[in-house]
Design a protein around this motif. Sequence first.
Motif, PDB file in Angstrom:
ATOM      1  N   VAL A  38       9.711  -1.116  11.339  1.00  0.00           N
ATOM      2  CA  VAL A  38       8.730  -0.199  11.916  1.00  0.00           C
ATOM      3  C   VAL A  38       7.352  -0.480  11.316  1.00  0.00           C
ATOM      4  O   VAL A  38       7.225  -0.748  10.122  1.00  0.00           O
ATOM      5  CB  VAL A  38       9.133   1.260  11.630  1.00  0.00           C
ATOM      6  N   GLU A  39       6.323  -0.416  12.161  1.00  0.00           N
ATOM      7  CA  GLU A  39       4.941  -0.466  11.676  1.00  0.00           C
ATOM      8  C   GLU A  39       4.363   0.934  11.852  1.00  0.00           C
ATOM      9  O   GLU A  39       3.980   1.333  12.947  1.00  0.00           O
ATOM     10  CB  GLU A  39       4.132  -1.493  12.474  1.00  0.00           C
ATOM     11  N   ASN A  40       4.352   1.696  10.769  1.00  0.00           N
ATOM     12  CA  ASN A  40       3.918   3.083  10.843  1.00  0.00           C
ATOM     13  C   ASN A  40       2.399   3.204  10.724  1.00  0.00           C
ATOM     14  O   ASN A  40       1.760   2.434  10.000  1.00  0.00           O
ATOM     15  CB  ASN A  40       4.577   3.911   9.745  1.00  0.00           C
ATOM     16  N   PRO A  41       1.812   4.178  11.406  1.00  0.00           N
ATOM     17  CA  PRO A  41       0.359   4.358  11.323  1.00  0.00           C
ATOM     18  C   PRO A  41      -0.127   4.942  10.001  1.00  0.00           C
ATOM     19  O   PRO A  41      -1.305   4.821   9.671  1.00  0.00           O
ATOM     20  CB  PRO A  41       0.052   5.306  12.483  1.00  0.00           C
ATOM     21  N   LEU A  42       0.760   5.613   9.272  1.00  0.00           N
ATOM     22  CA  LEU A  42       0.406   6.262   7.995  1.00  0.00           C
ATOM     23  C   LEU A  42      -0.696   7.302   8.180  1.00  0.00           C
ATOM     24  O   LEU A  42      -1.580   7.460   7.333  1.00  0.00           O
ATOM     25  CB  LEU A  42       0.001   5.235   6.928  1.00  0.00           C
ATOM     26  N   THR A  43      -0.611   8.021   9.303  1.00  0.00           N
ATOM     27  CA  THR A  43      -1.601   9.051   9.613  1.00  0.00           C
ATOM     28  C   THR A  43      -1.078  10.462   9.364  1.00  0.00           C
ATOM     29  O   THR A  43      -1.861  11.382   9.125  1.00  0.00           O
ATOM     30  CB  THR A  43      -2.048   8.927  11.073  1.00  0.00           C
ATOM     31  N   SER A  44       0.225  10.652   9.454  1.00  0.00           N
ATOM     32  CA  SER A  44       0.871  11.913   9.098  1.00  0.00           C
ATOM     33  C   SER A  44       2.363  11.664   9.075  1.00  0.00           C
ATOM     34  O   SER A  44       2.860  10.711   9.703  1.00  0.00           O
ATOM     35  CB  SER A  44       0.551  13.026  10.104  1.00  0.00           C
ATOM     36  N   LEU A  45       3.079  12.520   8.365  1.00  0.00           N
ATOM     37  CA  LEU A  45       4.531  12.372   8.344  1.00  0.00           C
ATOM     38  C   LEU A  45       5.103  12.545   9.745  1.00  0.00           C
ATOM     39  O   LEU A  45       6.022  11.828  10.150  1.00  0.00           O
ATOM     40  CB  LEU A  45       5.154  13.384   7.377  1.00  0.00           C
TER      41      LEU A  45
END
Length: 231
Positions: A38-45
């Motif tokens: 997964v490539e997560n945006p790291l913007t919110s859980l």
Amino acid sequence: MADKPAVVLVHGFWGGAAHWSNVIVELHRRGFTDLHAVENPLTSLADDAERTRKMVRQVDGPVVLVGHSYGGAVITEAGDLPNVAGLVYIAAFAPDAGESPGQISQELPPAAFENIAPDSDGYLWIKQDKFRESFCQDLGADEALVMAVTQKAPLASTFGDAVTAPAWRKKPVWYQVSTQDRMIHPDNERRMAQRMNPRKLIELDASHASLASQPGPVTDLIETAAGELTG
């Protein structure tokens, strides 16, 4: 043994899916062919958990969900999908309901906490000249430099996002502690692991970046989970 399950890998703060590179190669060498990162945006859980759920939903069959660092909070939140067979935590946060990674870190601050710095846009970075000693002191200088320059900063607010319904209360768990971790206190890792009652708990003499520095033992743990779930 039945066919190997799919493996979905979830990265944490200050990196992307490529942090799993060495583990991906090792899993493939051992016959795991259904691999996803997964490539997560790291913007919110919530955003990161939904991105992870979307990938898991694309998999036909059982999934071993693996999280590193903050990715542990993500798999805790997203691991409730019916085809998630088990959860593997690699030097990772495993919050309970109402807990956040930031709260856990404040209770027992890690050694490199002071090397995290906010920018003017609300993102948190590890200072480049402190990245190797903070995140991956057991990697070579060149590899650490690439990680430092390509780091993916999270929104600071993500640290405070709390888990709602922890999947580890319903799914089998495996956990790896990094005894030389400077990003999550090793005793915090042990505490989180013990309360989940993991099927297997291992400790590696490794930095926070154990997935990069010790891909063999990390893959061993994932392979153990896969074998117990499908054997």
